[in-house]
Write a protein that holds these residues in place. Structure first.
Motif, PDB file in Angstrom:
ATOM      1  N   PRO A 105       1.050  -0.911  -0.055  1.00 54.68           N
ATOM      2  CA  PRO A 105       0.233  -0.527   0.198  1.00 54.68           C
ATOM      3  C   PRO A 105       0.575   1.113   0.144  1.00 54.68           C
ATOM      4  O   PRO A 105       0.113   2.224  -0.859  1.00 54.68           O
ATOM      5  CB  PRO A 105      -0.850  -0.087   1.508  1.00 54.68           C
ATOM      6  CG  PRO A 105       0.073  -1.122   2.204  1.00 54.68           C
ATOM      7  CD  PRO A 105       1.003  -2.070   1.466  1.00 54.68           C
ATOM      8  N   TRP A 106       2.021   0.888   0.923  1.00 57.03           N
ATOM      9  CA  TRP A 106       2.765   2.635   0.468  1.00 57.03           C
ATOM     10  C   TRP A 106       3.539   2.686  -0.716  1.00 57.03           C
ATOM     11  O   TRP A 106       3.604   3.347  -1.512  1.00 57.03           O
ATOM     12  CB  TRP A 106       4.261   1.363   1.521  1.00 57.03           C
ATOM     13  CG  TRP A 106       5.232   3.364   1.740  1.00 57.03           C
ATOM     14  CD1 TRP A 106       4.970   4.723   1.687  1.00 57.03           C
ATOM     15  CD2 TRP A 106       6.535   2.561   1.608  1.00 57.03           C
ATOM     16  NE1 TRP A 106       6.131   5.101   2.040  1.00 57.03           N
ATOM     17  CE2 TRP A 106       6.456   4.493   1.410  1.00 57.03           C
ATOM     18  CE3 TRP A 106       7.023   1.482   0.781  1.00 57.03           C
ATOM     19  CZ2 TRP A 106       8.742   3.946   1.684  1.00 57.03           C
ATOM     20  CZ3 TRP A 106       8.763   1.876   0.831  1.00 57.03           C
ATOM     21  CH2 TRP A 106       9.544   3.499   1.240  1.00 57.03           C
ATOM     22  N   LEU A 107       3.674   1.854  -1.497  1.00 55.73           N
ATOM     23  CA  LEU A 107       4.671   1.695  -2.549  1.00 55.73           C
ATOM     24  C   LEU A 107       2.892   2.297  -3.967  1.00 55.73           C
ATOM     25  O   LEU A 107       3.733   3.397  -4.526  1.00 55.73           O
ATOM     26  CB  LEU A 107       5.053   0.640  -3.337  1.00 55.73           C
ATOM     27  CG  LEU A 107       6.896   0.181  -2.885  1.00 55.73           C
ATOM     28  CD1 LEU A 107       6.745  -1.376  -3.255  1.00 55.73           C
ATOM     29  CD2 LEU A 107       7.662   0.841  -3.078  1.00 55.73           C
ATOM     30  N   ALA A 108       1.996   1.659  -3.592  1.00 54.73           N
ATOM     31  CA  ALA A 108       1.075   1.991  -4.820  1.00 54.73           C
ATOM     32  C   ALA A 108       0.502   3.595  -4.067  1.00 54.73           C
ATOM     33  O   ALA A 108      -0.180   4.894  -4.668  1.00 54.73           O
ATOM     34  CB  ALA A 108      -0.495   1.881  -3.942  1.00 54.73           C
ATOM     35  N   ALA A 109       0.547   4.289  -3.142  1.00 53.82           N
ATOM     36  CA  ALA A 109       0.401   5.420  -1.896  1.00 53.82           C
ATOM     37  C   ALA A 109       1.343   6.571  -2.746  1.00 53.82           C
ATOM     38  O   ALA A 109       1.417   7.381  -3.302  1.00 53.82           O
ATOM     39  CB  ALA A 109       0.767   5.618  -1.038  1.00 53.82           C
ATOM     40  N   LEU A 110       2.714   5.957  -2.839  1.00 54.31           N
ATOM     41  CA  LEU A 110       3.981   7.102  -4.102  1.00 54.31           C
ATOM     42  C   LEU A 110       4.011   7.076  -5.327  1.00 54.31           C
ATOM     43  O   LEU A 110       3.432   8.271  -6.263  1.00 54.31           O
ATOM     44  CB  LEU A 110       5.529   6.406  -3.882  1.00 54.31           C
ATOM     45  CG  LEU A 110       5.661   6.137  -2.229  1.00 54.31           C
ATOM     46  CD1 LEU A 110       6.950   5.094  -1.698  1.00 54.31           C
ATOM     47  CD2 LEU A 110       5.798   7.800  -1.966  1.00 54.31           C
ATOM     48  N   ASN A 111       3.223   5.861  -5.747  1.00 52.03           N
ATOM     49  CA  ASN A 111       3.172   5.728  -7.682  1.00 52.03           C
ATOM     50  C   ASN A 111       1.968   6.494  -7.782  1.00 52.03           C
ATOM     51  O   ASN A 111       1.531   7.929  -8.283  1.00 52.03           O
ATOM     52  CB  ASN A 111       3.064   4.338  -8.123  1.00 52.03           C
ATOM     53  CG  ASN A 111       2.486   4.540  -9.209  1.00 52.03           C
ATOM     54  OD1 ASN A 111       1.406   4.599  -9.658  1.00 52.03           O
ATOM     55  ND2 ASN A 111       3.463   4.196  -9.889  1.00 52.03           N
ATOM     56  N   ASP A 112       0.813   7.159  -6.416  1.00 51.01           N
ATOM     57  CA  ASP A 112      -0.582   7.771  -6.976  1.00 51.01           C
ATOM     58  C   ASP A 112       0.123   8.967  -6.789  1.00 51.01           C
ATOM     59  O   ASP A 112      -0.650   9.897  -7.499  1.00 51.01           O
ATOM     60  CB  ASP A 112      -1.565   7.699  -5.733  1.00 51.01           C
ATOM     61  CG  ASP A 112      -2.218   6.136  -5.911  1.00 51.01           C
ATOM     62  OD1 ASP A 112      -1.954   5.335  -7.012  1.00 51.01           O
ATOM     63  OD2 ASP A 112      -3.001   6.071  -5.223  1.00 51.01           O
ATOM     64  N   TRP A 113       1.257   9.636  -5.782  1.00 51.59           N
ATOM     65  CA  TRP A 113       2.008  10.950  -5.719  1.00 51.59           C
ATOM     66  C   TRP A 113       2.320  11.173  -6.842  1.00 51.59           C
ATOM     67  O   TRP A 113       2.166  12.629  -7.106  1.00 51.59           O
ATOM     68  CB  TRP A 113       2.776  10.647  -4.847  1.00 51.59           C
ATOM     69  CG  TRP A 113       2.749  12.056  -3.935  1.00 51.59           C
ATOM     70  CD1 TRP A 113       2.330  12.851  -2.925  1.00 51.59           C
ATOM     71  CD2 TRP A 113       4.313  12.723  -4.960  1.00 51.59           C
ATOM     72  NE1 TRP A 113       2.470  14.117  -3.590  1.00 51.59           N
ATOM     73  CE2 TRP A 113       3.736  14.507  -4.453  1.00 51.59           C
ATOM     74  CE3 TRP A 113       4.841  12.934  -5.612  1.00 51.59           C
ATOM     75  CZ2 TRP A 113       4.805  15.289  -4.711  1.00 51.59           C
ATOM     76  CZ3 TRP A 113       5.397  13.869  -5.822  1.00 51.59           C
ATOM     77  CH2 TRP A 113       6.005  15.151  -5.099  1.00 51.59           C
TER      78      TRP A 113
END
Length: 166
Positions: A59-67
């Motif tokens: 979920p952290w990597l997904a949030a970074l990709n979203d940013w």
């Protein structure tokens, strides 16, 4: 030239947050402290001295990709990005893909920096697990590797020259 997306990466204590902030300021583009996007459960796990696994990081990597998707016109992210598959996840759907800058100081520098930190959830006891997890970027990853033990300004200048916008 369009400002780039750049991920300043490395293990804890490598200086990635400092270098990323200076780089973003110099380019006049947004900065994202990757640690701020960790779910509370990840922070609690690291604070307890337990390394994260791939399930924790998803979920952290997904949030970074979203940013990064929200800042396609330019942004700088500080993030460990220790494995190739994590960097692949960060790049997902981004064209052009972000550039990666690995800060790779000697272990003694990392230990000294981590021992001097206050108020950070990542204990020095996790340094070994981070070093064991680190996969150096490969030739096809558009990555710059810096020793990471010099002044932040000098590393930013080298990065800007490498990005050909210095």
């Amino acid at each position: 030239m369009t400002p780039p997306l750049v991920v300043v990466m490395g293990v804890s204590g490598s200086g990635k947050s400092t270098v990323a902030m200076v780089l973003a300021r110099r380019l006049g583009i947004p900065f994202c402290e990757g640690d701020d996007l960790h779910p509370p459960a990840n922070v609690a796990k690291m604070r307890a001295g337990q390394p994260l696994d791939d399930t924790d990081r998803a979920p952290w990597l997904a949030a970074l990709n979203d940013w990064m998707h929200a800042h396609r016109d330019g942004g700088v992210v500080s993030c460990s990005a220790l494995r190739r598959r994590y960097r692949d996840r960060l790049r997902q759907g981004l064209e052009p893909p972000p550039a990666f800058v690995l800060l790779d100081p000697p272990r003694a520098v990392l230990e000294r920096r981590m021992a001097a930190r206050r108020e950070h959830f990542m204990p020095a006891s996790l340094l070994d697990s981070q070093l064991a997890t680190l996969e150096l970027p490969e030739a096809d990853e558009h990555a710059l590797r810096l020793e990471g033990d010099g002044p932040a300004g000098a590393m930013v200048k080298t990065t800007l020259d490498w990005l050909a916008i210095g």
